[in-house]
Design a protein around this motif. Structure first.
Motif, PDB file in Angstrom:
ATOM      1  N   THR A  11       0.846  -1.186   0.000  1.00  0.00           N
ATOM      2  CA  THR A  11       0.000   0.000   0.000  1.00  0.00           C
ATOM      3  C   THR A  11       0.885   1.241   0.000  1.00  0.00           C
ATOM      4  N   ASP A  12       0.337   2.363  -0.423  1.00  0.00           N
ATOM      5  CA  ASP A  12       1.078   3.623  -0.386  1.00  0.00           C
ATOM      6  C   ASP A  12       1.423   4.015   1.050  1.00  0.00           C
ATOM      7  N   ALA A  13       0.619   3.550   1.993  1.00  0.00           N
ATOM      8  CA  ALA A  13       0.836   3.903   3.400  1.00  0.00           C
ATOM      9  C   ALA A  13       1.883   3.017   4.085  1.00  0.00           C
ATOM     10  N   ALA A  14       2.340   1.972   3.424  1.00  0.00           N
ATOM     11  CA  ALA A  14       3.337   1.075   4.029  1.00  0.00           C
ATOM     12  C   ALA A  14       4.618   1.838   4.316  1.00  0.00           C
ATOM     13  N   THR A  15       5.104   1.696   5.534  1.00  0.00           N
ATOM     14  CA  THR A  15       6.322   2.418   5.926  1.00  0.00           C
ATOM     15  C   THR A  15       7.561   1.564   5.667  1.00  0.00           C
ATOM     16  N   ASP A  16       8.702   2.204   5.615  1.00  0.00           N
ATOM     17  CA  ASP A  16       9.960   1.475   5.462  1.00  0.00           C
ATOM     18  C   ASP A  16      10.159   0.517   6.636  1.00  0.00           C
ATOM     19  N   GLU A  17       9.754   0.930   7.822  1.00  0.00           N
ATOM     20  CA  GLU A  17       9.884   0.075   9.000  1.00  0.00           C
ATOM     21  C   GLU A  17       9.031  -1.185   8.851  1.00  0.00           C
ATOM     22  N   GLN A  18       7.812  -1.059   8.358  1.00  0.00           N
ATOM     23  CA  GLN A  18       6.947  -2.227   8.146  1.00  0.00           C
ATOM     24  C   GLN A  18       7.550  -3.165   7.110  1.00  0.00           C
ATOM     25  N   LYS A  19       8.076  -2.611   6.043  1.00  0.00           N
ATOM     26  CA  LYS A  19       8.692  -3.425   4.989  1.00  0.00           C
ATOM     27  C   LYS A  19       9.926  -4.156   5.529  1.00  0.00           C
ATOM     28  N   GLU A  20      10.716  -3.492   6.344  1.00  0.00           N
ATOM     29  CA  GLU A  20      11.894  -4.111   6.939  1.00  0.00           C
ATOM     30  C   GLU A  20      11.493  -5.222   7.904  1.00  0.00           C
ATOM     31  N   THR A  21      10.399  -5.026   8.613  1.00  0.00           N
ATOM     32  CA  THR A  21       9.905  -6.052   9.530  1.00  0.00           C
ATOM     33  C   THR A  21       9.499  -7.303   8.763  1.00  0.00           C
ATOM     34  N   VAL A  22       8.899  -7.140   7.596  1.00  0.00           N
ATOM     35  CA  VAL A  22       8.558  -8.306   6.773  1.00  0.00           C
ATOM     36  C   VAL A  22       9.828  -9.088   6.447  1.00  0.00           C
ATOM     37  N   LEU A  23      10.874  -8.407   6.045  1.00  0.00           N
ATOM     38  CA  LEU A  23      12.153  -9.075   5.758  1.00  0.00           C
ATOM     39  C   LEU A  23      12.678  -9.809   6.989  1.00  0.00           C
ATOM     40  N   THR A  24      12.662  -9.146   8.114  1.00  0.00           N
ATOM     41  CA  THR A  24      13.165  -9.732   9.361  1.00  0.00           C
ATOM     42  C   THR A  24      12.393 -10.992   9.722  1.00  0.00           C
ATOM     43  N   GLU A  25      11.089 -10.933   9.617  1.00  0.00           N
ATOM     44  CA  GLU A  25      10.258 -12.076  10.000  1.00  0.00           C
ATOM     45  C   GLU A  25      10.390 -13.223   9.001  1.00  0.00           C
ATOM     46  N   LEU A  26      10.489 -12.927   7.720  1.00  0.00           N
ATOM     47  CA  LEU A  26      10.659 -13.995   6.725  1.00  0.00           C
ATOM     48  C   LEU A  26      11.999 -14.708   6.904  1.00  0.00           C
ATOM     49  N   VAL A  78       3.376 -14.441  10.292  1.00  0.00           N
ATOM     50  CA  VAL A  78       4.025 -13.392   9.504  1.00  0.00           C
ATOM     51  C   VAL A  78       3.005 -12.738   8.571  1.00  0.00           C
ATOM     52  N   ILE A  79       2.200 -13.559   7.934  1.00  0.00           N
ATOM     53  CA  ILE A  79       1.173 -13.027   7.035  1.00  0.00           C
ATOM     54  C   ILE A  79       0.185 -12.161   7.807  1.00  0.00           C
ATOM     55  N   ALA A  80      -0.374 -12.715   8.879  1.00  0.00           N
ATOM     56  CA  ALA A  80      -1.429 -12.029   9.629  1.00  0.00           C
ATOM     57  C   ALA A  80      -0.928 -10.762  10.323  1.00  0.00           C
ATOM     58  N   GLU A  81       0.269 -10.828  10.887  1.00  0.00           N
ATOM     59  CA  GLU A  81       0.749  -9.733  11.725  1.00  0.00           C
ATOM     60  C   GLU A  81       1.571  -8.677  10.987  1.00  0.00           C
ATOM     61  N   HIS A  82       2.141  -9.039   9.822  1.00  0.00           N
ATOM     62  CA  HIS A  82       3.062  -8.106   9.181  1.00  0.00           C
ATOM     63  C   HIS A  82       2.770  -7.831   7.708  1.00  0.00           C
ATOM     64  N   ILE A  83       2.207  -8.780   7.004  1.00  0.00           N
ATOM     65  CA  ILE A  83       1.992  -8.599   5.568  1.00  0.00           C
ATOM     66  C   ILE A  83       0.601  -8.054   5.265  1.00  0.00           C
ATOM     67  N   LYS A  84      -0.431  -8.647   5.846  1.00  0.00           N
ATOM     68  CA  LYS A  84      -1.797  -8.240   5.504  1.00  0.00           C
ATOM     69  C   LYS A  84      -2.042  -6.745   5.695  1.00  0.00           C
ATOM     70  N   ALA A  85      -1.436  -6.156   6.691  1.00  0.00           N
ATOM     71  CA  ALA A  85      -1.663  -4.741   6.982  1.00  0.00           C
ATOM     72  C   ALA A  85      -1.119  -3.814   5.901  1.00  0.00           C
ATOM     73  N   ILE A  86      -0.152  -4.293   5.115  1.00  0.00           N
ATOM     74  CA  ILE A  86       0.478  -3.391   4.135  1.00  0.00           C
ATOM     75  C   ILE A  86       0.351  -3.871   2.690  1.00  0.00           C
ATOM     76  N   VAL A  87      -0.363  -4.958   2.462  1.00  0.00           N
ATOM     77  CA  VAL A  87      -0.449  -5.483   1.099  1.00  0.00           C
ATOM     78  C   VAL A  87      -1.652  -4.879   0.364  1.00  0.00           C
ATOM     79  N   ALA A  88      -1.380  -4.378  -0.826  1.00  0.00           N
ATOM     80  CA  ALA A  88      -2.440  -3.851  -1.691  1.00  0.00           C
ATOM     81  C   ALA A  88      -2.847  -4.889  -2.724  1.00  0.00           C
ATOM     82  N   ALA A  89      -1.880  -5.693  -3.175  1.00  0.00           N
ATOM     83  CA  ALA A  89      -2.156  -6.726  -4.179  1.00  0.00           C
ATOM     84  C   ALA A  89      -1.192  -7.877  -3.985  1.00  0.00           C
TER      85      ALA A  89
END
Length: 97
Positions: A11-26, A78-89
């Protein structure tokens, strides 16, 4: 072998911190899910316009091994807590290699 490929657009609202957290969790998943034979992921390199923002590629010996990963509680978290909140597609495919 089964290859699983997932593409995300954030999403446009996804922050760099959220994106980095996805990497960390994966990064935690290969140690927790031994059925993963190969696991690569990362943000788009920005070479072509119109691409998705992030990709995950995972290899498994069998469909059953893929299903273990798909349904694994840590993966689902990881999906529920970190990805779903910032995924647009999202786009995904599984195929035999």
């Amino acid at each position: 072998m089964i290859r699983h490929v997932v593409l995300f657009t954030w999403t446009d609202a996804a922050t760099d911190e959220q994106k980095e957290t996805v990497l960390t969790e994966l990064r935690k998943l290969p140690a927790a899910i031994p059925q993963l034979r190969a696991y690569t992921f990362g943000p788009d390199a920005g070479i072509n316009q119109g691409n998705h923002d992030f990709a995950v590629v995972a290899d498994f010996d069998s469909v059953d091994d893929y299903l273990v990963y798909r349904d694994h509680p840590l993966h689902q978290a990881v999906i529920a807590e970190h990805i779903k909140a910032i995924v647009a597609a999202r786009a995904a495919v599984q195929f035999s290699v």
